[in-house]
Scaffold this active site. Structure first.
Site: not given
Ligand code: AHR
Length: 669
Positions: A50, A255, A386-387
């Site tokens: 990321e 994220c 994602n989340e």
């Molecule tokens: O790894 C950091 C963050 O943690 C990521 O962007 C997210 O998916 C999680 O909350």
């Protein structure tokens, strides 16, 4: 030194006391080498990438110039204008020789450029300085490739490019003379060699002559990028990834996929094609944490989806793109796209498959081919969201799944089970997704080391059929999630190693796993812990990195049972173990974690094979200091040591040192 968490301290003392009584007893670990219980997927151990902590811009993307296209909120952020003092000139404060021009109507992707008026200047009077991303890392005797885009009505200006250290000492440079005129933009490039190694250099651009010139995309790359690709990636950082031999690479997050709001979401189509046409957006980590603001953090997309696919191919990892599912980050704006308007998002997913796999007769396959990769990237899976969580997520996942599966029935989809591995949010999503027969469910665990030790059996009772699990993001937190005090120390790595024995033992359930986040710049991070730390010149793997590497390098293809008193080895006397066979090399691979303060004597009894080689390979990570870390000064302080083990028969002794993680590899005969 970090304070010991009370609970962990108590746990370790108990473990140590109990272990005293067991220390002398040899533990019989029985391995049934001819009774495979599950296949280990080639994807099992992978990488999560990321653009967080200056992971891409200022990180693997080797561009040294910050804000090269003047598109940051503050157009001259990262730049300083140097100009002669104009004493007794009342207009001096009102007229700058550098004007920021916005041509939004003509160029929406890259609207801004600067117009520099050079009024009979000698070198050293009018210039621009770029500070780089926390400075520029410069290496002695290395070539640097400078370029910019310009346009001018008439010639007459010469540009002097120079690298300087913090005292202004010259480190190397060149001169370019733009000689094209007219309405069109032109590119000019020149290279030079640096004469010193400096961690935090700056770049000056001095204007000489007379005239007016428009400038954009002012860029400087080192020659030694990964695979020597011009405009490419930082080789030392990518090498650390390649060394892991990862089964997959997940990108672009995290994220960042969701965005602070939907306008800030990651849109892959805006990350391909000529770099000057890739529209910059703010990096959501710029503003995410009030305690770690990073006002100069933007996504230039100099690295985009084409480059990520290429990276996956380079390091032999399956690509796993994660796409926005019509929902922005639920910690932030929590915006959703009305279901009736979601078609473009779904189309992005379908088009991505065509971009990766279609031949040059397809619209998006042709785009890929024109970018220099006619062969397909063989994309087999994709994450939807994602989340994300809640019924609104399930509603959107169903739409994506239907559209993708009806066109590509064998394509695998990864779905989110939210932000935590338990609780109402997790239970709801897990039930819904399993009900839908989701292919792969992404579980995230940012937990304390004791959670990882205690959860080595997490998957022992998961259903063997139906959805597979992807441990998509995990990292032991020595303090607590998003605490700035989290450290990548031996206890975090050891607890992950213990937990991973449970992932491996349950490879029939868990098909993929990746630590997160991957990279952090020592001066530009927002989130810790992280697998690999870098500055402008150097990078090092944390103890957690070496654990990941040991697993990925010693993956095996079939899980075989390893038991202690007929039970899985998952925390009895702080001992954890898993075993597998590598069918290609015909080796037995045993992983043992001793999380206690005392040495543990084991007797490994290998059943179901004729004979073992007389010598096995041993890889051991060990430290009595649970809070020991790696650093730029001591990058391998906590790292595996290689040796051999002599194996007298199918029953052989192994003494697991206190606080150690061991991999034993031995050939079967
Ligand atoms: O790894 C950091 C963050 O943690 C990521 O962007 C997210 O998916 C999680 O909350």
């Amino acid at each position: 030194m970090m304070k010991l968490n009370k609970y962990l301290l108590a746990l370790l003392i108990c473990a140590a006391v109990i272990n005293l009584s067991f220390a002398q007893t040899k533990k019989l670990l029985t391995i049934k080498a001819n009774q495979p219980v599950a296949d280990i997927q080639p994807t099992m151990w992978g990488i999560f990438f990321e653009d967080i902590n200056l992971g891409a811009d200022g990180g693997i993307y080797a561009e040294l110039v910050k804000n090269r296209s003047f598109e940051f909120f503050k157009p001259l952020m990262g730049w300083t204008v140097k100009q002669p003092l104009r004493v007794n000139d009342p207009m001096a404060a009102l007229t700058s020789p550098v004007l920021v021009v916005n041509r939004k109507e003509a160029n929406t992707a890259n609207p801004r450029f600067i117009r520099v008026t050079v009024d009979h200047m000698a070198k050293g009077n009018l210039g621009l300085t770029n500070e780089g991303f926390r400075g520029m890392g410069i290496k002695k005797d290395l070539r640097y490739d400078f370029s910019l885009m310009y346009r001018q009505v008439a010639t007459g200006i010469k540009l002097h490019v120079e690298l300087v250290d913090s005292n202004g000492k010259f480190l190397g440079g060149t001169t370019v003379t733009p000689n094209e005129t007219g309405e069109e933009w032109h590119k000019i490039a020149a290279s030079f060699t640096a004469n010193e190694t400096v961690l935090k250099a700056k770049m000056n651009l001095w204007f000489e002559g007379n005239g007016v010139i428009d400038l954009d995309m002012i860029s400087l790359f080192p020659e030694d990028t990964w695979k020597k690709r011009p405009g490419g990636m930082r080789a030392d950082m990518i090498q650390l990834l390649a060394d892991m031999k990862p089964g997959f690479i997940r990108f672009p997050g995290g994220c960042i996929v969701e965005g602070f709001d939907l306008s800030n979401r990651y849109q892959w189509k805006k990350t391909i094609g000529p770099v000057e046409e890739r529209q910059l957006i703010i990096n959501r980590w710029n503003i995410e944490f009030a305690h770690r603001p990073t006002p100069d953090y933007f996504q230039t997309f100099g690295l985009g989806f084409f480059e990520y696919f290429q990276l996956a191919e380079d390091i032999g990892a399956e690509p796993l793109p994660i796409l926005n599912c019509g929902m922005a980050c639920q910690f932030n704006s929590a915006e959703v796209v009305p279901v009736g308007d979601i078609a473009p998002y779904v189309q992005d997913a379908l088009d991505l498959i065509e971009f990766a796999n279609g031949d040059a007769t397809t619209k998006w396959g042709k785009v890929r081919a024109d970018m220099g990769h006619p062969a397909p990237f063989n994309l087999k899976m994709m994450g939807v969201g994602n989340e994300n969580w809640g019924p609104q997520y399930i509603e959107r996942v169903k739409i994506f799944t239907k559209a993708i599966k009806s066109k590509y029935p064998d394509f695998k989809l990864v779905n989110s089970s939210g932000i935590a591995p338990n609780g109402d949010m997790f239970d709801y999503l897990n039930k819904e997704l399993r009900g839908m027969k989701a292919d792969i469910i992404d579980e995230h665990y940012y937990q304390k080391p004791e959670w990882f030790f205690a959860n080595a059996k997490r998957y022992d009772n998961y259903p063997r059929d139906g959805s597979k699990v992807f441990g998509g993001e995990y990292a032991a937190q020595s303090d607590h999630t998003v605490s700035v005090n989290n450290k990548n120390c031996w206890i975090t790595a050891l607890s992950e190693a213990a937990f991973m024995t449970g992932l491996e033992r349950n490879a029939g359930v868990v098909s993929m796993a990746s630590y997160a986040p991957l990279f952090a710049h020592a001066e530009g991070w927002q989130w810790t812990p992280d697998l690999i730390w870098v500055n402008n010149l150097h990078s090092y793997g944390t103890p957690d990195y070496y654990v990941q590497k040991m697993y990925a390098n010693n993956k095996g293809s079939k899980v075989v049972p390893i038991t202690l008193n007929n039970d899985v080895v998952a925390g009895q006397d702080s001992l954890y173990a898993s075993a597998c066979i590598d069918a290609v090399t015909n080796e037995l691979i045993v992983k043992i974690v001793n999380a206690s303060a005392t040495e543990q004597s084991t007797l490994l009894s290998v059943e179901g094979v004729k004979k073992l080689d007389a010598t096995g390979k041993l890889l051991v990570m060990q430290s009595n200091d649970l809070y020991a870390v790696n650093s730029f000064e001591q990058p391998q302080n906590i790292s595996p040591k290689e040796s051999t083990i002599s194996i007298k028969s199918k029953k052989f002794d192994y003494k697991a040192a206190p606080y150690s993680f061991t991999v034993i590899r031995v050939k079967l005969q």
